[in-house]
Every structure is written in C-alpha cells, then in structure tokens.
Design an enzyme around this catalytic site. Structure first.
Site, mmCIF file in Angstrom:
data_model
loop_
_atom_site.group_PDB
_atom_site.id
_atom_site.type_symbol
_atom_site.label_atom_id
_atom_site.label_comp_id
_atom_site.label_asym_id
_atom_site.label_seq_id
_atom_site.Cartn_x
_atom_site.Cartn_y
_atom_site.Cartn_z
ATOM 1 N N SER A 180 0.801 -1.224 0.000
ATOM 2 C CA SER A 180 0.000 0.000 0.000
ATOM 3 C C SER A 180 0.835 1.277 0.000
ATOM 4 O O SER A 180 0.306 2.357 -0.230
ATOM 5 C CB SER A 180 -0.965 0.020 1.188
ATOM 6 N N LYS A 206 0.859 4.354 6.810
ATOM 7 C CA LYS A 206 0.221 5.210 5.806
ATOM 8 C C LYS A 206 0.617 6.661 6.054
ATOM 9 O O LYS A 206 1.201 7.000 7.073
ATOM 10 C CB LYS A 206 -1.323 5.129 5.894
#
Length: 191
Positions: A113, A150
């Site tokens: 990701s 993230k």
C-alpha cells in the site's frame, strides 16, 4: 592507526558479525596473523581510536565506532561523474537514522500500500515513537484495532490514513485512530 589496521579491523568486524563476540587476544592474534604482543598493541590502538572498549574482566568489547561504515563519496542518480572516494569518513547506521534510541524501533513492512512512497514489502521502517506527528508524515498507526503504515492526513471529517498506492482506499477510523510513531528512515536489503 597504523597502515594495515583498517584491514585487521575489517577481519575483526567480520568475525564479530559471524560469532557476535570479540575473540580473545590470542584468537585476535591468530585471526590477523601476528604475535600476541602485536595483537595487544593493535587492540590498544583500536581502544584509543574508539572502535573497542574494555570490559571489567579485560576482554575487548565493541564500541559505537566499531559498527560505523565508511562513507566513500556521493553518487549522482542522474548523469555519471568521476569516481572519487572520501576515505576516512564513517558513520554508524544508528548515528545516521536514530535521533533518540530509547524511543526508536524497527517495523517490518508487509504489503504494497505504500509503494508510491518508495516503501516495499520486506523493508524495515525506522520509527520514532510519537503520538502527535505532523500531518502529512508517514506513520505507523493502529486504526480500529489494526496496525498499518500510511500517510497521516487531515480532512473535513478529521484525521485519516492515506496509502501511496491507488489500488488501496483511504482509511477513515470507525472508532479510533492511535498513532504509534512516525517513520524517520527506511532500511532495505536489496539481495
């Protein structure tokens, strides 16, 4: 340091890497191919230079400089330039990547990701524990009971996490978002 001390130190570093211990003076003499007396003088030079220290029992132990790696220059990522080594400069990985050892951990990445931020599966993140990192930093966080890495973003609905891969959606907390720490560095083993 004497002329061949770098070579002898390299042998000692390789031995330490393989066995996780600095050998006895006799074994150091054997390892670097010199008499016990010469090996003792070598050890004294390494203590003076900050590569080794002495334990209470007299055994040699590694100091921070022992783990330092040479900086041999700067390499452009664009056009080629003449090769030139800057011998003598060195730095330890901790010295380069860690500001506060007591609050710094390594976290292994599993997933894709964050590939757009240059973070690949298998990389090790250097993470400084910090519950209040700046918005837009890369964080390791627990969101609704799950750990992830993230970008930390702030929107109209509050704080959320954004991946660096269009195949993954933004993550908005259903119940809670707890920041574990802020990424301050990255370690990647190429082979």
């Amino acid at each position: 340091m004497k002329k061949r001390d770098d070579e002898y130190l390299a042998k000692l570093q390789d031995y330490y890497h393989a066995h996780h211990i600095i050998p006895s003076h006799a074994k150091i003499a054997e390892l670097i191919g010199m008499s016990k007396r010469s090996a003792s003088k070598f050890i004294e030079r390494m203590v003076f230079a900050g590569y080794l220290g002495k334990a209470p029992d007299g055994r040699a132990v590694p100091e921070n400089n022992f783990f330092a790696r040479s900086i041999v220059g700067v390499v452009p990522a664009g056009f080629a330039s003449p090769a030139e080594e800057l011998l003598g400069d060195s730095i330890s990985i901790d010295e380069y990547l860690v500001d506060n050892p007591s609050s710094t951990v390594l976290v292994k990445v599993d997933g894709e990701s964050m590939i757009g931020a240059g973070i690949n599966s298998g990389d090790l993140l250097v993470v400084k524990r910090n519950a209040n990192p700046p918005v837009n930093s890369i964080v390791v966080a627990m969101i609704d009971g799950e750990f992830t890495v993230k970008y930390l973003r702030k929107g109209e609905q509050g704080m959320y996490l954004e991946p660096a891969n269009d195949a993954f959606p933004n993550i908005y907390p259903e119940t809670d978002l707890e920041i574990y720490g802020e990424m301050t560095g990255l370690i990647r083993k190429v082979h």
